[in-house]
Write a protein that holds these residues in place. Structure first.
Motif, PDB file in Angstrom:
ATOM      1  N   ILE A   1       9.652  11.327   6.219  1.00 35.36           N
ATOM      2  CA  ILE A   1       9.000  10.895   4.591  1.00 35.36           C
ATOM      3  C   ILE A   1       7.773  11.560   4.684  1.00 35.36           C
ATOM      4  O   ILE A   1       6.832  11.884   5.504  1.00 35.36           O
ATOM      5  N   ASP A   2       7.276  11.669   3.302  1.00 33.91           N
ATOM      6  CA  ASP A   2       6.099  12.513   2.740  1.00 33.91           C
ATOM      7  C   ASP A   2       5.206  11.256   2.681  1.00 33.91           C
ATOM      8  O   ASP A   2       3.682  11.692   2.822  1.00 33.91           O
ATOM      9  N   GLY A   3       5.563  10.055   2.423  1.00 35.54           N
ATOM     10  CA  GLY A   3       4.634   9.133   2.256  1.00 35.54           C
ATOM     11  C   GLY A   3       5.571   7.671   2.078  1.00 35.54           C
ATOM     12  O   GLY A   3       6.717   8.102   2.213  1.00 35.54           O
TER      13      GLY A   3
ATOM     14  N   PHE B   1      11.670  -1.048  -5.593  1.00 37.50           N
ATOM     15  CA  PHE B   1      11.400  -1.333  -7.127  1.00 37.50           C
ATOM     16  C   PHE B   1      10.066  -0.773  -7.327  1.00 37.50           C
ATOM     17  O   PHE B   1       9.924  -0.225  -8.560  1.00 37.50           O
ATOM     18  N   LEU B   2       8.837  -1.143  -6.704  1.00 33.19           N
ATOM     19  CA  LEU B   2       7.601  -0.705  -7.069  1.00 33.19           C
ATOM     20  C   LEU B   2       7.264   0.783  -7.043  1.00 33.19           C
ATOM     21  O   LEU B   2       6.802   1.162  -7.926  1.00 33.19           O
ATOM     22  N   THR B   3       7.767   1.435  -5.915  1.00 30.06           N
ATOM     23  CA  THR B   3       7.978   2.790  -5.945  1.00 30.06           C
ATOM     24  C   THR B   3       8.376   3.573  -7.175  1.00 30.06           C
ATOM     25  O   THR B   3       7.925   4.700  -7.715  1.00 30.06           O
ATOM     26  N   LYS B   4       9.665   3.167  -7.619  1.00 30.19           N
ATOM     27  CA  LYS B   4      10.328   3.515  -8.820  1.00 30.19           C
ATOM     28  C   LYS B   4       9.520   3.530  -9.985  1.00 30.19           C
ATOM     29  O   LYS B   4       9.429   4.047 -10.699  1.00 30.19           O
ATOM     30  N   TYR B   5       8.829   2.228 -10.154  1.00 30.44           N
ATOM     31  CA  TYR B   5       7.900   1.947 -11.250  1.00 30.44           C
ATOM     32  C   TYR B   5       6.847   2.670 -11.263  1.00 30.44           C
ATOM     33  O   TYR B   5       6.469   3.229 -12.300  1.00 30.44           O
ATOM     34  N   LEU B   6       6.084   3.160  -9.992  1.00 32.33           N
ATOM     35  CA  LEU B   6       5.041   3.871 -10.074  1.00 32.33           C
ATOM     36  C   LEU B   6       5.334   5.290 -10.514  1.00 32.33           C
ATOM     37  O   LEU B   6       4.565   6.076 -11.249  1.00 32.33           O
ATOM     38  N   ALA B   7       6.428   5.860 -10.154  1.00 30.45           N
ATOM     39  CA  ALA B   7       6.890   7.089 -10.422  1.00 30.45           C
ATOM     40  C   ALA B   7       7.191   7.101 -12.166  1.00 30.45           C
ATOM     41  O   ALA B   7       6.519   8.000 -12.704  1.00 30.45           O
ATOM     42  N   VAL B   8       8.036   6.342 -12.443  1.00 29.22           N
ATOM     43  CA  VAL B   8       8.409   6.333 -14.156  1.00 29.22           C
ATOM     44  C   VAL B   8       7.088   6.129 -14.848  1.00 29.22           C
ATOM     45  O   VAL B   8       6.908   6.919 -16.007  1.00 29.22           O
ATOM     46  N   LYS B   9       6.165   5.319 -14.466  1.00 29.88           N
ATOM     47  CA  LYS B   9       4.848   5.122 -15.104  1.00 29.88           C
ATOM     48  C   LYS B   9       4.082   6.355 -15.302  1.00 29.88           C
ATOM     49  O   LYS B   9       3.450   6.413 -16.103  1.00 29.88           O
ATOM     50  N   ASN B  10       4.318   7.076 -14.167  1.00 31.30           N
ATOM     51  CA  ASN B  10       3.407   8.334 -14.298  1.00 31.30           C
ATOM     52  C   ASN B  10       4.376   9.694 -14.583  1.00 31.30           C
ATOM     53  O   ASN B  10       4.040  10.729 -14.007  1.00 31.30           O
TER      54      ASN B  10
ATOM     55  N   ALA C   1      -2.570   8.417  11.067  1.00 33.21           N
ATOM     56  CA  ALA C   1      -1.430   9.049  10.906  1.00 33.21           C
ATOM     57  C   ALA C   1      -1.192   9.399   9.246  1.00 33.21           C
ATOM     58  O   ALA C   1      -0.192   9.875   8.922  1.00 33.21           O
ATOM     59  N   GLY C   2      -2.106   8.921   8.485  1.00 33.38           N
ATOM     60  CA  GLY C   2      -1.968   8.727   7.010  1.00 33.38           C
ATOM     61  C   GLY C   2      -3.000   8.398   6.356  1.00 33.38           C
ATOM     62  O   GLY C   2      -4.005   7.831   6.839  1.00 33.38           O
ATOM     63  N   LYS C   3      -2.994   8.508   4.808  1.00 32.16           N
ATOM     64  CA  LYS C   3      -4.141   8.014   4.340  1.00 32.16           C
ATOM     65  C   LYS C   3      -3.641   7.123   3.006  1.00 32.16           C
ATOM     66  O   LYS C   3      -2.439   7.238   2.600  1.00 32.16           O
ATOM     67  N   VAL C   4      -4.580   6.196   2.595  1.00 32.71           N
ATOM     68  CA  VAL C   4      -4.057   5.335   1.519  1.00 32.71           C
ATOM     69  C   VAL C   4      -4.022   5.937   0.279  1.00 32.71           C
ATOM     70  O   VAL C   4      -5.006   6.654  -0.151  1.00 32.71           O
ATOM     71  N   LEU C   5      -2.988   5.931  -0.595  1.00 34.16           N
ATOM     72  CA  LEU C   5      -2.901   6.340  -1.967  1.00 34.16           C
ATOM     73  C   LEU C   5      -3.082   5.487  -2.946  1.00 34.16           C
ATOM     74  O   LEU C   5      -4.003   5.764  -3.998  1.00 34.16           O
TER      75      LEU C   5
ATOM     76  N   VAL D   1       0.911  -1.204   0.047  1.00 27.79           N
ATOM     77  CA  VAL D   1      -0.290   0.141  -0.057  1.00 27.79           C
ATOM     78  C   VAL D   1       0.735   1.330   0.007  1.00 27.79           C
ATOM     79  O   VAL D   1       1.619   1.169   0.849  1.00 27.79           O
ATOM     80  N   GLU D   2       0.643   2.198  -0.853  1.00 26.30           N
ATOM     81  CA  GLU D   2       1.163   3.474  -0.872  1.00 26.30           C
ATOM     82  C   GLU D   2       0.400   4.481   0.096  1.00 26.30           C
ATOM     83  O   GLU D   2      -0.803   4.514  -0.247  1.00 26.30           O
ATOM     84  N   ILE D   3       1.141   4.948   1.084  1.00 21.78           N
ATOM     85  CA  ILE D   3       0.529   5.695   2.256  1.00 21.78           C
ATOM     86  C   ILE D   3       1.014   7.026   2.069  1.00 21.78           C
ATOM     87  O   ILE D   3       2.185   7.173   1.825  1.00 21.78           O
TER      88      ILE D   3
END
Length: 353
Positions: A200-202, A164-173, A218-222, A131-133
């Motif tokens: 961290i921001d998320g 890995f997944l964070t980098k992919y989501l960034a590049v994809k977008n 403390a945070g929300k689901v993105l 989950v990206e929070i």
């Protein structure tokens, strides 16, 4: 001259002693490696497995199999060890400290480009379970991965699957890998503290950390990738993640032991598919719930959809993983990966039969 000669002699003795100690250490390491997969002290075949976080729900089948007694039933003496991140479990496997690793399947592709051959022998999942929070403070600035630029994003460890997944989501977008800062914050209390303090921001994490963040407000689901549907939406297909992977040479030379391990895990996955989240949670060590059994059961329930029922690699799963890694990883983008060597269905097919 006498003093010099004496010092030289002492130095020589020291070198010999150090060489002897090194040789003994090497012999001990060789003995440990050789004994792995052999009979332990009356309990059965000894196997060490490193898990990228034993208390993470995405890796729950490891401890649950032990708690259900399925390792013992197969004549195995399994020692479960834990590291904070999957990348550290990978390191333990490749260095020969353990015979198996419970971590993300994507490491098998990454390692192949480094001429290290490991394979998934039983696939626990068909979705990342991640989950990206985003923190409450940053929620107004981050509405999608398009807004990752300039942000500090938490991952369990650099080079981990969350990385890995964070980098992919960034590049994809449309966000370059160099446009944001990945921060290794682990999971659980360290992740939550980093989020609350603004370090961290998320970030990307799993249950029960997700459940605790939402409970603490403390945070929300993105982005939610705990279900096959969530994986399809975020990644474009099924994403086999948590698995038991082992060095291919070891698998080929210890097939009987590997079959017993897979038998045990397939029994567990089947058991999970016929029991409620509360029943599963009740089987786990008491400290996993951190004093809140209802919240832990909810964490298990939220993550359950990611698991397979039979340990079989989901169709087109390896191709999705390769597509994700090629998007940002130059080693894989410029290499030809033989996906057929990154997993095997030999053992799960026999376990099902």
């Amino acid at each position: 001259m006498r003093k010099s000669a004496r010092l030289t002699a002492l130095a020589a003795v020291g070198v010999l002693a150090l060489s002897s100690l090194t040789a003994c250490a090497n012999d001990a390491a060789s003995s440990t490696s050789a004994d792995a997969g052999s009979k332990g002290d009356g309990k059965g075949t000894k196997v060490k497995i490193m898990v990228g976080g034993l208390d993470k729900v995405i890796y729950l089948p490891a401890m649950l199999t032990q708690r259900l007694g399925y390792f013992d039933a197969e004549g195995l003496d399994v020692e479960l060890l834990s590291e904070p991140a999957g990348v550290q479990a990978e390191t333990a496997l490749v260095s020969g400290q353990v015979q198996g690793a419970v971590g993300f399947y994507d490491h098998t592709l990454d390692l192949q480009t480094k001429q290290k051959y490991v394979e998934s022998v039983v696939q626990f999942s068909q979705a990342p379970g991640e989950v990206e929070i985003v923190s409450n403070k940053a929620a107004g600035d981050i509405s999608s991965p398009k807004d990752f630029k300039g942000k500090k994003l938490g991952v369990t460890g650099l080079g981990s699957s969350t990385d890995f997944l964070t980098k992919y989501l960034a590049v994809k977008n449309g966000v370059k890998v160099s446009d944001f800062t990945p921060v290794a914050v682990g999971a659980g209390p360290t992740f939550i503290a980093a989020l609350q303090k603004g370090a961290i921001d998320g970030g990307m994490t799993t249950d029960p950390t997700v459940a605790n963040i939402l409970d603490k407000k403390a945070g929300k689901v993105l982005l939610d990738m705990r279900t096959p549907e969530g994986s399809q939406k975020a990644l474009g297909g099924p994403y086999p993640s948590s698995s038991l992977y082992m060095q291919t040479d070891w698998v080929n030379s210890h097939k009987d032991t590997v079959q017993k391990l897979v038998n045990a895990f397939v029994k567990t996955l089947n058991w999970m598919s016929t029991h409620s989240a509360s029943e599963i949670a009740a089987k786990m060590p008491a400290d996993y719930s951190q004093g809140n059994k209802a919240l832990y059961a909810q964490a298990v329930k939220s993550t359950l959809p990611m698991f397979t029922k039979d340990g079989v690699m989901p169709e087109n799963g390896p191709e999705t993983v390769e597509k994700v890694l090629k998007a940002f990883n130059p080693n894989i983008k410029n290499a030809k990966v033989d996906l057929s060597k990154t997993f095997t269905t030999e053992f799960v097919e026999k376990a099902k039969g």
